[in-house]
Design a protein around this motif. Structure first.
Motif, PDB file in Angstrom:
ATOM      1  N   HIS A  39       0.876  -1.168   0.000  1.00 28.93           N
ATOM      2  CA  HIS A  39       0.000   0.000   0.000  1.00 28.93           C
ATOM      3  C   HIS A  39       0.911   1.215   0.000  1.00 28.93           C
ATOM      4  O   HIS A  39       1.668   1.428   0.955  1.00 28.93           O
ATOM      5  CB  HIS A  39      -0.906   0.005   1.230  1.00 28.93           C
ATOM      6  N   VAL A  40       0.883   2.016  -1.064  1.00 26.10           N
ATOM      7  CA  VAL A  40       1.749   3.185  -1.184  1.00 26.10           C
ATOM      8  C   VAL A  40       1.500   4.126  -0.011  1.00 26.10           C
ATOM      9  O   VAL A  40       2.432   4.554   0.664  1.00 26.10           O
ATOM     10  CB  VAL A  40       1.525   3.891  -2.541  1.00 26.10           C
ATOM     11  N   VAL A  41       0.265   4.458   0.229  1.00 28.17           N
ATOM     12  CA  VAL A  41      -0.125   5.183   1.446  1.00 28.17           C
ATOM     13  C   VAL A  41      -0.698   4.118   2.371  1.00 28.17           C
ATOM     14  O   VAL A  41      -1.734   3.530   2.079  1.00 28.17           O
ATOM     15  CB  VAL A  41      -1.167   6.284   1.163  1.00 28.17           C
ATOM     16  N   PRO A  42      -0.009   3.809   3.477  1.00 25.93           N
ATOM     17  CA  PRO A  42      -0.455   2.727   4.354  1.00 25.93           C
ATOM     18  C   PRO A  42      -1.897   2.905   4.827  1.00 25.93           C
ATOM     19  O   PRO A  42      -2.354   4.031   5.055  1.00 25.93           O
ATOM     20  CB  PRO A  42       0.521   2.809   5.535  1.00 25.93           C
ATOM     21  N   VAL A  43      -2.585   1.796   4.960  1.00 23.46           N
ATOM     22  CA  VAL A  43      -3.965   1.813   5.443  1.00 23.46           C
ATOM     23  C   VAL A  43      -4.007   2.464   6.830  1.00 23.46           C
ATOM     24  O   VAL A  43      -4.933   3.213   7.137  1.00 23.46           O
ATOM     25  CB  VAL A  43      -4.543   0.376   5.479  1.00 23.46           C
ATOM     26  N   ALA A  44      -2.986   2.234   7.639  1.00 28.31           N
ATOM     27  CA  ALA A  44      -2.923   2.818   8.987  1.00 28.31           C
ATOM     28  C   ALA A  44      -2.859   4.344   8.955  1.00 28.31           C
ATOM     29  O   ALA A  44      -3.214   5.007   9.928  1.00 28.31           O
ATOM     30  CB  ALA A  44      -1.711   2.269   9.740  1.00 28.31           C
ATOM     31  N   LEU A  45      -2.415   4.908   7.812  1.00 27.54           N
ATOM     32  CA  LEU A  45      -2.331   6.365   7.685  1.00 27.54           C
ATOM     33  C   LEU A  45      -3.445   6.920   6.801  1.00 27.54           C
ATOM     34  O   LEU A  45      -3.360   8.040   6.318  1.00 27.54           O
ATOM     35  CB  LEU A  45      -0.967   6.760   7.106  1.00 27.54           C
ATOM     36  N   GLY A  46      -4.476   6.115   6.570  1.00 27.91           N
ATOM     37  CA  GLY A  46      -5.634   6.589   5.819  1.00 27.91           C
ATOM     38  C   GLY A  46      -5.642   6.210   4.348  1.00 27.91           C
ATOM     39  O   GLY A  46      -6.499   6.677   3.600  1.00 27.91           O
ATOM     40  N   GLY A  47      -4.719   5.383   3.905  1.00 26.80           N
ATOM     41  CA  GLY A  47      -4.692   4.958   2.512  1.00 26.80           C
ATOM     42  C   GLY A  47      -5.842   4.025   2.183  1.00 26.80           C
ATOM     43  O   GLY A  47      -6.342   3.310   3.046  1.00 26.80           O
ATOM     44  N   ALA A  48      -6.237   4.042   0.921  1.00 27.11           N
ATOM     45  CA  ALA A  48      -7.343   3.184   0.471  1.00 27.11           C
ATOM     46  C   ALA A  48      -6.888   1.734   0.459  1.00 27.11           C
ATOM     47  O   ALA A  48      -5.873   1.398  -0.136  1.00 27.11           O
ATOM     48  CB  ALA A  48      -7.796   3.613  -0.912  1.00 27.11           C
ATOM     49  N   GLU A  49      -7.667   0.888   1.107  1.00 23.39           N
ATOM     50  CA  GLU A  49      -7.283  -0.511   1.269  1.00 23.39           C
ATOM     51  C   GLU A  49      -7.396  -1.313  -0.017  1.00 23.39           C
ATOM     52  O   GLU A  49      -6.576  -2.180  -0.295  1.00 23.39           O
ATOM     53  CB  GLU A  49      -8.164  -1.132   2.353  1.00 23.39           C
ATOM     54  N   TRP A  50      -8.403  -1.024  -0.852  1.00 25.41           N
ATOM     55  CA  TRP A  50      -8.666  -1.841  -2.035  1.00 25.41           C
ATOM     56  C   TRP A  50      -8.441  -1.099  -3.349  1.00 25.41           C
ATOM     57  O   TRP A  50      -8.647  -1.671  -4.412  1.00 25.41           O
ATOM     58  CB  TRP A  50     -10.107  -2.349  -1.996  1.00 25.41           C
ATOM     59  N   ASP A  51      -8.037   0.154  -3.304  1.00 23.64           N
ATOM     60  CA  ASP A  51      -7.868   0.949  -4.523  1.00 23.64           C
ATOM     61  C   ASP A  51      -6.578   0.548  -5.243  1.00 23.64           C
ATOM     62  O   ASP A  51      -5.488   0.682  -4.683  1.00 23.64           O
ATOM     63  CB  ASP A  51      -7.818   2.430  -4.162  1.00 23.64           C
ATOM     64  N   PRO A  52      -6.651   0.078  -6.492  1.00 19.83           N
ATOM     65  CA  PRO A  52      -5.441  -0.314  -7.219  1.00 19.83           C
ATOM     66  C   PRO A  52      -4.435   0.819  -7.395  1.00 19.83           C
ATOM     67  O   PRO A  52      -3.241   0.568  -7.538  1.00 19.83           O
ATOM     68  CB  PRO A  52      -5.972  -0.786  -8.579  1.00 19.83           C
ATOM     69  N   VAL A  53      -4.903   2.057  -7.367  1.00 22.11           N
ATOM     70  CA  VAL A  53      -3.992   3.200  -7.480  1.00 22.11           C
ATOM     71  C   VAL A  53      -3.085   3.284  -6.258  1.00 22.11           C
ATOM     72  O   VAL A  53      -1.954   3.769  -6.346  1.00 22.11           O
ATOM     73  CB  VAL A  53      -4.798   4.508  -7.665  1.00 22.11           C
ATOM     74  N   ASN A  54      -3.545   2.791  -5.110  1.00 14.25           N
ATOM     75  CA  ASN A  54      -2.764   2.827  -3.875  1.00 14.25           C
ATOM     76  C   ASN A  54      -1.916   1.567  -3.692  1.00 14.25           C
ATOM     77  O   ASN A  54      -1.261   1.406  -2.680  1.00 14.25           O
ATOM     78  CB  ASN A  54      -3.688   3.011  -2.663  1.00 14.25           C
ATOM     79  N   LEU A  55      -1.908   0.677  -4.669  1.00 12.16           N
ATOM     80  CA  LEU A  55      -1.158  -0.571  -4.560  1.00 12.16           C
ATOM     81  C   LEU A  55      -0.039  -0.617  -5.592  1.00 12.16           C
ATOM     82  O   LEU A  55      -0.224  -0.183  -6.728  1.00 12.16           O
ATOM     83  CB  LEU A  55      -2.102  -1.762  -4.765  1.00 12.16           C
ATOM     84  N   ALA A  56       1.109  -1.138  -5.179  1.00 11.25           N
ATOM     85  CA  ALA A  56       2.248  -1.243  -6.086  1.00 11.25           C
ATOM     86  C   ALA A  56       3.056  -2.482  -5.728  1.00 11.25           C
ATOM     87  O   ALA A  56       3.105  -2.896  -4.572  1.00 11.25           O
ATOM     88  CB  ALA A  56       3.124   0.002  -5.971  1.00 11.25           C
ATOM     89  N   PRO A  57       3.727  -3.091  -6.733  1.00 12.15           N
ATOM     90  CA  PRO A  57       4.547  -4.273  -6.463  1.00 12.15           C
ATOM     91  C   PRO A  57       5.738  -3.928  -5.575  1.00 12.15           C
ATOM     92  O   PRO A  57       6.292  -2.825  -5.664  1.00 12.15           O
ATOM     93  CB  PRO A  57       5.005  -4.732  -7.844  1.00 12.15           C
ATOM     94  N   ALA A  58       6.126  -4.871  -4.723  1.00 14.81           N
ATOM     95  CA  ALA A  58       7.272  -4.663  -3.831  1.00 14.81           C
ATOM     96  C   ALA A  58       7.873  -6.013  -3.453  1.00 14.81           C
ATOM     97  O   ALA A  58       7.188  -7.029  -3.441  1.00 14.81           O
ATOM     98  CB  ALA A  58       6.842  -3.922  -2.570  1.00 14.81           C
ATOM     99  N   HIS A  59       9.164  -6.005  -3.163  1.00 17.21           N
ATOM    100  CA  HIS A  59       9.804  -7.190  -2.593  1.00 17.21           C
ATOM    101  C   HIS A  59       9.338  -7.307  -1.142  1.00 17.21           C
ATOM    102  O   HIS A  59       9.082  -6.291  -0.486  1.00 17.21           O
ATOM    103  CB  HIS A  59      11.333  -7.045  -2.589  1.00 17.21           C
ATOM    104  N   GLY A  60       9.279  -8.529  -0.644  1.00 15.87           N
ATOM    105  CA  GLY A  60       8.868  -8.724   0.740  1.00 15.87           C
ATOM    106  C   GLY A  60       9.750  -7.954   1.721  1.00 15.87           C
ATOM    107  O   GLY A  60       9.254  -7.301   2.640  1.00 15.87           O
ATOM    108  N   GLY A  61      11.058  -8.018   1.529  1.00 14.55           N
ATOM    109  CA  GLY A  61      11.982  -7.319   2.423  1.00 14.55           C
ATOM    110  C   GLY A  61      11.822  -5.810   2.360  1.00 14.55           C
ATOM    111  O   GLY A  61      11.857  -5.121   3.383  1.00 14.55           O
ATOM    112  N   CYS A  62      11.656  -5.272   1.148  1.00 16.62           N
ATOM    113  CA  CYS A  62      11.458  -3.824   0.997  1.00 16.62           C
ATOM    114  C   CYS A  62      10.157  -3.398   1.659  1.00 16.62           C
ATOM    115  O   CYS A  62      10.100  -2.376   2.342  1.00 16.62           O
ATOM    116  CB  CYS A  62      11.435  -3.448  -0.480  1.00 16.62           C
ATOM    117  N   ASN A  63       9.120  -4.191   1.463  1.00 11.08           N
ATOM    118  CA  ASN A  63       7.809  -3.880   2.028  1.00 11.08           C
ATOM    119  C   ASN A  63       7.859  -3.885   3.556  1.00 11.08           C
ATOM    120  O   ASN A  63       7.328  -2.991   4.211  1.00 11.08           O
ATOM    121  CB  ASN A  63       6.784  -4.889   1.515  1.00 11.08           C
TER     122      ASN A  63
END
Length: 101
Positions: A39-63
Motif C-alpha cells: 500500500h503506497v499510502v499505508p492503510v494505517a495512515l488513511g490509505g485506500a485498502e482496495w484501490d489499485p492506485v494505492n497498490l504497487a509491487p514490492a519485494h517482501g523485504g522492501c515492504n
C-alpha cells in the motif's frame, strides 16, 4: 479488517495477482522480482485498502522495511569488498580489495 484477514480473501488474491501481472518491478528499490503488493499510502495512515492506485509491487523485504510509513528509510551503504580493474584489453573486472595499503 486486519491485514491477515484481508490477505486471505479471494478478492485480495485476485487484486494482488493483477498488480503483480502488470509489473514485477519493486516500486521501493526499482529492481525486478517483486513478490508482494504494498500500500503506497499505508492503510494505517488513511490509505485506500482496495484501490489499485494505492497498490504497487514490492519485494517482501522492501515492504517490511517500509512498514506503515510513507517513505522507505534510507539503506545503509554496503561495504565494498571488491574494486574495479580495467585490463589492457579494456575489459572491466571486479577484483578483491587489497588489504595492503
Amino acid at each position: 479488517m486486519s491485514a491477515q484477514a484481508r490477505t486471505s480473501t479471494r478478492r485480495w488474491r485476485a487484486l494482488r495477482a493483477r498488480i503483480l501481472a502488470a509489473s514485477d518491478v519493486c516500486h521501493l528499490c526499482g529492481l525486478p522480482g517483486a513478490d508482494e503488493v504494498d500500500h503506497v499510502v499505508p492503510v494505517a495512515l488513511g490509505g485506500a485498502e482496495w484501490d489499485p492506485v494505492n497498490l504497487a509491487p514490492a519485494h517482501g523485504g522492501c515492504n517490511r522495511r517500509k512498514g506503515a510509513r510513507l517513505h522507505m528509510p534510507a539503506a545503509r551503504t554496503p561495504m565494498r569488498t571488491r574494486d574495479r580493474e580495467v585490463c589492457a584489453d579494456g575489459v572491466v573486472r571486479m577484483v578483491p580489495r587489497s588489504r595492503e595499503w
